[in-house]
Structure formats: structure tokens, C-alpha cells
Design a protein around this motif. Structure first.
Motif, PDB file in Angstrom:
ATOM      1  N   LEU A 178       5.574 -12.775 -11.166  1.00 52.04           N
ATOM      2  CA  LEU A 178       4.834 -11.793 -10.590  1.00 52.04           C
ATOM      3  C   LEU A 178       4.150 -11.080 -11.256  1.00 52.04           C
ATOM      4  O   LEU A 178       2.422 -10.615 -10.870  1.00 52.04           O
ATOM      5  CB  LEU A 178       5.750 -10.507  -9.838  1.00 52.04           C
ATOM      6  CG  LEU A 178       6.943 -11.139  -8.756  1.00 52.04           C
ATOM      7  CD1 LEU A 178       7.928 -10.051  -8.398  1.00 52.04           C
ATOM      8  CD2 LEU A 178       6.161 -11.904  -7.516  1.00 52.04           C
ATOM      9  N   SER A 404       9.519 -11.229  -1.875  1.00 50.30           N
ATOM     10  CA  SER A 404       8.431 -10.769  -2.805  1.00 50.30           C
ATOM     11  C   SER A 404       7.526 -11.874  -3.427  1.00 50.30           C
ATOM     12  O   SER A 404       6.338 -11.890  -3.508  1.00 50.30           O
ATOM     13  CB  SER A 404       8.893  -9.786  -3.877  1.00 50.30           C
ATOM     14  OG  SER A 404       9.730 -10.303  -4.798  1.00 50.30           O
ATOM     15  N   THR A 408       3.669 -13.188  -2.761  1.00 47.07           N
ATOM     16  CA  THR A 408       2.943 -13.096  -3.933  1.00 47.07           C
ATOM     17  C   THR A 408       1.980 -14.507  -4.090  1.00 47.07           C
ATOM     18  O   THR A 408       0.890 -14.615  -4.326  1.00 47.07           O
ATOM     19  CB  THR A 408       3.737 -12.849  -5.140  1.00 47.07           C
ATOM     20  OG1 THR A 408       4.363 -11.540  -5.228  1.00 47.07           O
ATOM     21  CG2 THR A 408       2.715 -13.080  -6.451  1.00 47.07           C
ATOM     22  N   VAL A 436       4.533  -3.798  -5.278  1.00 44.78           N
ATOM     23  CA  VAL A 436       5.613  -4.511  -5.716  1.00 44.78           C
ATOM     24  C   VAL A 436       6.429  -3.890  -6.647  1.00 44.78           C
ATOM     25  O   VAL A 436       7.864  -3.687  -6.596  1.00 44.78           O
ATOM     26  CB  VAL A 436       5.354  -6.080  -6.280  1.00 44.78           C
ATOM     27  CG1 VAL A 436       6.701  -6.462  -7.042  1.00 44.78           C
ATOM     28  CG2 VAL A 436       4.682  -6.872  -5.327  1.00 44.78           C
TER      29      VAL A 436
END
Length: 458
Positions: A178, A404, A408, A436
Motif C-alpha cells: 500500500l 483495501s 488500491t 487508508v
């Protein structure tokens, strides 16, 4: 040796450049600009982020890479590796973390000091890998980069696995993906866009598409076990999910190996812009530099740095839960947001610097390439290691974490599909990362309670 060098010098257009960032983009040869700069030196060269020279990792290097005549004394080697980089000012925090743990046992301070102490070690580990890769061909160099490019994250993960902290492993690896895709790429787009605000920076969208496809494959590998678990449709409850994860991990490792072959052999020049081919030979020869340390010095330093990172990682992992209580911060936030900063800090600065020099292809290679390496190599590797040591780590990262990651990958895939970047795209990626981070700050992970290890008596 000379014949090999001459052959490589005459065929610069087909030479392979390999990333050696403490990152990930270590094998994304595809994102290089006209000078075929090696992104491996993005945060490693010249001991600081002021000016980053470039070096070739083609077989036998080049005529400018003359390792046979390099001999440094012990003092010179220490000076080059330890005392020449400004980021090494953080090194004393490592021993300080050990002292604090021994005399006070304050987990919050131990965690914070260990974080600071590992950052320069991660940067120097990448530098030593780059130096050693200069003496090898592209295949061996690729293996080195795959092994040491994300060594910090993998070492932390292995120690966490040994302690039974499966969720910490899963979330820290997820956090690396991420942060690279949103924070690093966003900062690079923003910085480059502000410097070149009157026009858009252009990169090869074909290269980005390949990595985006691999990332979507990784999302599939993580999503199916999570859905299988959530829908309670396992054939053998508690076993099918783990078996599927291990099988999928092996498939992902095979896919990653095929990706390396694709990069290093089949499609060496696929991502080199057509209009830059004529100037490659001249520019590449100008950019080559002699390695600063010899092959055996590089091997010795790799061993020392890896051992020192391993020691600090043990203190770091042991202090995570205590730090969570002392700092009143969820373990999920520490694992997903704070831990990835350790292994990625050096390459963050390098990616931004290259974007400001209008070398956005390299920045893209670092950010998305590192995410690809973690998702397709780091995650399945940890599953296999857990399998070997009897730790039941699986690919079920839970729906919140998997969602998530899925969002992304979609956001980044849409951002790079046009092959252009600007400061607005960078700002949007950074703001996505802020969302996030805020989500994980208020996220309570119920499964992490199950993974709390039984503390051995000291």
C-alpha cells in the motif's frame, strides 16, 4: 572477461538493467529512461540523495567496471559503507534500542528506536546489494535483488512468524504494498508534477500494465481464501483454506519466476522508448562507474548488515504489542502504516528525486515494481516459510485488508493507464493513502488476539 565486456559494450541496446532498491522495484527493468539508468542506485549511490550516479548490471558490467584491481583496506571499506552516507547518522539508535530494552524495558521507546535504527541498515543493505550485483550477470543480479531487495521486511516477517504473530506478518507485507503504490508513487507524481507543472510527465504505459496485471493476480490470490473463509464454504473447515493458500503461493512463486525470465530474457528491450535507442550507447558509457567496494567486501557487508537487521528486528517484533499499549495505537496501524516505513524510507526519497529529474519511469518502476515483488514473492514466500516451520500462515488477509488492497490496485491501475503523470494525480494518491491510514487507525482486528504468542519466561 575483456571479450565479454566488449561484447556488452557493443550491444548496449540489449543490455539489462536491474533495480536494486531496498525495494522493490528491484527487477522492473522496464521502467528505465533513455540513459538506461539503473534504478538500483536510486537511493544508494554517492552515499546520499544529492546525486545518484548510475551503473550497469549487464553481464560482466562494462569497461568502466573493473573489479579485479579494486582493493580497499578495512578502514577504507568501513569509511565508504558506514561513514559516507548522511542517513547513517541514525545507526546509533539501534544499539540504543537494545540498551533501553535491557535497562528500562519501555516497549514504546524500544519500538521507536528500533525503527530508526533499522532505516539506515536497510538503505546500506541495498547499497551493498548494488555493489555486488555489479560483478554478476543479470540473472544472478536478479536473484540477489529478489533476495536482498526486500530483506528487511522479510526478516521482520520471519521473526514475527517464529513468534506466532501471523497477523503482524500479513499486515506488514500488505502495508509495504500500500505504501509503495499510494504514498511513494503519489509523492513521486506530486514532486515531478510541481517541478514540471507546465506539462505532463510521460512514462511507458505498457510496462505499467504488466505490473498492474501481476498485482491483480496477487489480489485474486488473497481474495479467494478470504471469501472462502467468510462464506463458510470450505470442504474441510479449517484445512481447505490453508491448503488453498499454500497451493496458490506456489503458483504465485512460479508466476514471479516466469516474470523474471520475461524481464531478463524475452523482453529485454520491450520498455525502452523507440526514440531513445540511438543515444543509448553513448549515454550508457558515460554513466558507468567503477564499484566502490570489491565483490568480497560486498558479501561481507551483506552478511554483517543482514545479521544486524536480524538482531534489531527481534527487538522490534517483541516490542510491537507493548508499543501498541503504551502508545495507545492499534497493532493494525503499527503493522500496516509504521513498519513499512522502515524498509522503504530510502527508496521513497530516491523515487521522489528521480521524478524531480524528469525520470518518472524509474520512480514508477521503484513504486509499482517493489509492490509487485512483495505481493508476488514476499507474501507467498512467507506462507511457504510458515509451512516449513509449522506456522499456519495463509493468504486469508481478512476482508477489510483485502478490500483495501483491491481498491488500491484499481486506483493505481486507472492512474497509470494513460501513461502520464501530474501533480494532481500524485495528490489524489497521497490523499488515498491518508484515507487508508485513518481507516487502520480506527480498525480493530479481532483475529490478532488469537495470534498473541505465549511469552517465554526470561
Amino acid at each position: 572477461m575483456d571479450n565479454s565486456n566488449n561484447k556488452n559494450a557493443n550491444n548496449d541496446a540489449s543490455m539489462v538493467r536491474i533495480h536494486s532498491s531496498a525495494e522493490i522495484g528491484s527487477l522492473d527493468l522496464d521502467y528505465e529512461d533513455q540513459s538506461l539508468v539503473s534504478p538500483e542506485s536510486l537511493a544508494r549511490k554517492k552515499h546520499s540523495f544529492d546525486e545518484v550516479p548510475h551503473r550497469s548490471l549487464s553481464s560482466g558490467a562494462s569497461d568502466h567496471c573493473c573489479p579485479l584491481f579494486m582493493r580497499n583496506s578495512v578502514a577504507e571499506s568501513i569509511k565508504i559503507v558506514v561513514f559516507s552516507a548522511k542517513i547513517n547518522l541514525l545507526m546509533p539508535f539501534g544499539p540504543l534500542a537494545i540498551l533501553v530494552d535491557q535497562f528500562s524495558g519501555h516497549h514504546g521507546w524500544v519500538f521507536f528506536l528500533s525503527l530508526l535504527g533499522i532505516i539506515p541498515l536497510a538503505e546500506r543493505l541495498g547499497y551493498a546489494t548494488e555493489q555486488l550485483a555489479c560483478f554478476t550477470g543479470p540473472t544472478v543480479g536478479g536473484l540477489l535483488n529478489a533476495t536482498f531487495g526486500n530483506a528487511t521486511e522479510l526478516i521482520i516477517s520471519i521473526y514475527a512468524l517464529r513468534n506466532g504473530m501471523i497477523r503482524v506478518v500479513q499486515q506488514s507485507l500488505l502495508g509495504s504494498i500500500l505504501s509503495n503504490m499510494l504514498l511513494v508513487l503519489g509523492c513521486a507524481f506530486l514532486a515531478g508534477g510541481l517541478v514540471y507543472s507546465k506539462r505532463e510527465q510521460v512514462f511507458n504505459k505498457g510496462a505499467a500494465s504488466v505490473s498492474s496485471g501481476l498485482l491483480l493476480m496477487a489480489v485474486m490470490g488473497l481474495l479467494l481464501p478470504a471469501v472462502l473463509h467468510s462464506t463458510h464454504t470450505e470442504l474441510h473447515f479449517g484445512k481447505s483454506e490453508l491448503a488453498l493458500s499454500r497451493f496458490t503461493s506456489c503458483i504465485m512463486l512460479v508466476a514471479y519466476a516466469a516474470y523474471l525470465v520475461f524481464q531478463l530474457k524475452s523482453q529485454q528491450n520491450l520498455y525502452i522508448p523507440v526514440d531513445e535507442g540511438d543515444s543509448q550507447n553513448e549515454e550508457a558509457s558515460e554513466d558507468e562507474e567503477i564499484p566502490e567496494i570489491s565483490k568480497w567486501e560486498s558479501i561481507i557487508w551483506l552478511s554483517i548488515l543482514t545479521a544486524w537487521i536480524s538482531i534489531l528486528s527481534e527487538y522490534l517484533v517483541d516490542a510491537i504489542e507493548g508499543a501498541s499499549v503504551k502508545l495507545n495505537v492499534p497493532v493494525a496501524f503499527i503493522s500496516v502504516i509504521l513498519l513499512p516505513i522502515v524498509g522503504n524510507a530510502a527508496e521513497h526519497a530516491g523515487a521522489v528525486m528521480f521524478a524531480m529529474k524528469d525520470k518518472i519511469d524509474i520512480s514508477l518502476g521503484v513504486a509499482i515494481g517493489s509492490s509487485t515483488q512483495i505481493s508476488m514473492f514476499g507474501v507467498p514466500f512467507c506462507v511457504v516459510v510458515g509451512w516449513m516451520i509449522g506456522c499456519p500462515m495463509d493468504l486469508n488477509f481478512q476482508l477489510f485488508e483485502t478490500a483495501s488492497l483491491f481498491m488500491t490496485v484499481l486506483v493505481v491501475a486507472f492512474m497509470v493507464q494513460e501513461g502520464t503523470s501530474n501533480y494532481f494525480k500524485g495528490l489524489m494518491l497521497i490523499l488515498c493513502y491518508v484515507i487508508v491510514a485513518a481507516s487502520y487507525f480506527v480498525h480493530v482486528d479481532p483475529k490478532s488476539v488469537e495470534d498473541k504468542p505465549s511469552k517465554p519466561s526470561h
